[in-house]
Scaffold this active site. Structure first.
Site, PDB file in Angstrom:
ATOM      1  N   HIS A   1       0.843  -1.207   0.000  1.00  2.49           N
ATOM      2  CA  HIS A   1       0.000   0.000   0.000  1.00  2.49           C
ATOM      3  C   HIS A   1       0.876   1.253   0.000  1.00  2.49           C
ATOM      4  O   HIS A   1       0.672   2.175  -0.800  1.00  2.49           O
ATOM      5  CB  HIS A   1      -0.901  -0.034   1.240  1.00  2.49           C
ATOM      6  CG  HIS A   1      -1.772   1.159   1.404  1.00  2.49           C
ATOM      7  ND1 HIS A   1      -3.080   1.199   0.976  1.00  2.49           N
ATOM      8  CD2 HIS A   1      -1.536   2.378   1.957  1.00  2.49           C
ATOM      9  CE1 HIS A   1      -3.607   2.374   1.246  1.00  2.49           C
ATOM     10  NE2 HIS A   1      -2.687   3.111   1.849  1.00  2.49           N
ATOM     11  N   GLU A   2       1.863   1.282   0.890  1.00  5.45           N
ATOM     12  CA  GLU A   2       2.762   2.440   0.973  1.00  5.45           C
ATOM     13  C   GLU A   2       3.623   2.562  -0.282  1.00  5.45           C
ATOM     14  O   GLU A   2       3.980   3.665  -0.693  1.00  5.45           O
ATOM     15  CB  GLU A   2       3.637   2.333   2.218  1.00  5.45           C
ATOM     16  CG  GLU A   2       2.878   2.369   3.532  1.00  5.45           C
ATOM     17  CD  GLU A   2       2.112   3.659   3.733  1.00  5.45           C
ATOM     18  OE1 GLU A   2       2.546   4.702   3.203  1.00  5.45           O
ATOM     19  OE2 GLU A   2       1.066   3.626   4.414  1.00  5.45           O
TER      20      GLU A   2
ATOM     21  N   HIS B   1       1.910   4.803  -2.763  1.00  3.68           N
ATOM     22  CA  HIS B   1       2.108   6.234  -2.505  1.00  3.68           C
ATOM     23  C   HIS B   1       3.498   6.671  -2.970  1.00  3.68           C
ATOM     24  O   HIS B   1       3.653   7.718  -3.614  1.00  3.68           O
ATOM     25  CB  HIS B   1       1.965   6.521  -1.000  1.00  3.68           C
ATOM     26  CG  HIS B   1       0.595   6.257  -0.453  1.00  3.68           C
ATOM     27  ND1 HIS B   1      -0.562   6.695  -1.053  1.00  3.68           N
ATOM     28  CD2 HIS B   1       0.205   5.604   0.680  1.00  3.68           C
ATOM     29  CE1 HIS B   1      -1.604   6.338  -0.336  1.00  3.68           C
ATOM     30  NE2 HIS B   1      -1.170   5.668   0.718  1.00  3.68           N
TER      31      HIS B   1
END
Length: 352
Positions: free
Chosen positions: A19-20, A23
């Site tokens: 998920h990170e 980003h």
């Protein structure tokens, strides 16, 4: 137990890390400055610095985080103004925030694609599991582990096909051809219309014969590269998860079914015991859940920030810090309440 513990850490930590990574990747694509990209949390164990970004391995291996330059609008000495997150157009900031959930969807798609190529397409076979007492199936002579070969002369290739055939027949007698061991039997089963609750707690009225699936799965070769099937499965599971959330809000599914970190760990543990492929399938489902939860329009989640940026694009000015602070407090309160409920349910299930 050690294997399961490692599987839990790798699965849950990997999901948050991926998920990170979304980003981070999109921020770098737009040329934004990244102060830190960490695998894990807590004290630094090892790492290196490349350019102005510190890449590090931290002590707690559950996920990771990305610290963007100027993320909170603060001044930065190490990064020029044109690399600050807060100074970029709202649509670019929206893309960076949305990339986390999108990467979770991407991870689920990649897992399903791998499973399609490694295993093939899983088909639940028309094998009888439980037979309800006094049901049409029981009265006709169907028994556990019977394999339904055909209905009214139509070959049954899967459990879904059997269910659709029974429902399409309404309450007319159906002639089942059944394999029981080495024997073949011909049984006449007349469905009855019943009202039952489906997976989402909704009441549905359908013709039924009173049997459950036996859980026999056959894996068949996938046509082509399998990407289409993986995409379709990702979309289907996403709809199921969204429908589940809506059903909880509508109180069709009891709030007692909400689970937290203990339930997640138990699910990963159970899947790990069943094998590597089952573990991957569970990781894909959890990844979809994580994506959808993060897209909820709650201020402290990615979805809340996406709402901020959409409003900024519509009204052509940032949302005031006063409103953001108030919304953040409400969002934190909602998350704390939800997490408390989930942990309470986890503990209650353990004690019961």
């Amino acid at each position: 137990m050690l294997t399961s513990a490692i599987a839990i850490i790798l699965a849950l930590g990997g999901l948050i890390f991926f998920h990170e990574l979304g980003h981070f990747a999109v921020a770098r694509f737009f040329g934004m400055g990244v102060r830190t990209f960490s695998l894990g949390f807590g004290p630094r164990l090892a790492g290196f610095t490349s350019g102005r970004t510190e890449y590090k391995l931290s002590a707690i291996p559950l996920g990771g985080y990305v610290q963007l330059a100027g993320e909170q609008g603060e001044e930065e000495k190490d990064f020029p103004d044109d690399q600050l997150f807060s100074g970029r157009p709202a649509w670019q900031r929206l893309c960076v925030v949305a990339a986390g959930p999108i990467f979770n969807f991407l991870l689920a798609f990649l897992i399903y694609w791998f499973l399609a190529m490694a295993q093939g397409q899983g088909v639940v076979m028309p094998t009888v599991g439980d037979v309800m007492p006094e049901s049409p199936a029981f009265e006709a002579g169907l028994r556990k582990d019977d394999h339904v070969l055909s209905v009214d002369g139509k070959p049954m290739d899967s459990w879904n096909e059997l269910v659709e055939t029974i429902r399409a027949g309404n309450e007319t007698p159906l002639r089942f051809e059944v394999a029981r061991g080495d024997a073949r039997l011909y049984l006449t089963v007349t469905p009855r219309v019943n009202t039952v609750k489906n997976l989402f707690g909704e009441e549905v009225t359908v013709p039924m014969v009173g049997i459950g699936q036996g859980g026999v799965i056959e894996y068949r070769p996938v046509e082509g590269l399998g990407a289409g099937m993986a995409l379709s499965h990702t979309w289907t599971m996403s709809k199921v998860v969204v429908k589940g959330f809506v059903s909880i809000i509508e109180r069709l599914i009891p709030v007692e079914s909400i689970g937290g970190p203990i339930m997640l760990a138990q699910m990963v543990h159970s899947s790990a015991q069943s094998g590597f492929y089952d573990l991957l399938g569970m990781v894909a489902i959890i990844s979809i859940n994580l994506a959808i939860i993060n897209l909820l329009p709650i201020p402290v989640l990615d979805g809340g920030h996406i709402v901020y940026f959409l409003l900024e694009m519509i009204f052509r000015r940032p949302i005031s810090d006063r409103w953001k602070a108030a919304a953040t407090r409400v969002g934190i309160l909602l998350l704390l309440m939800l997490m408390s409920l989930a942990i309470f349910n986890d503990v209650r299930r353990l004690l019961s």
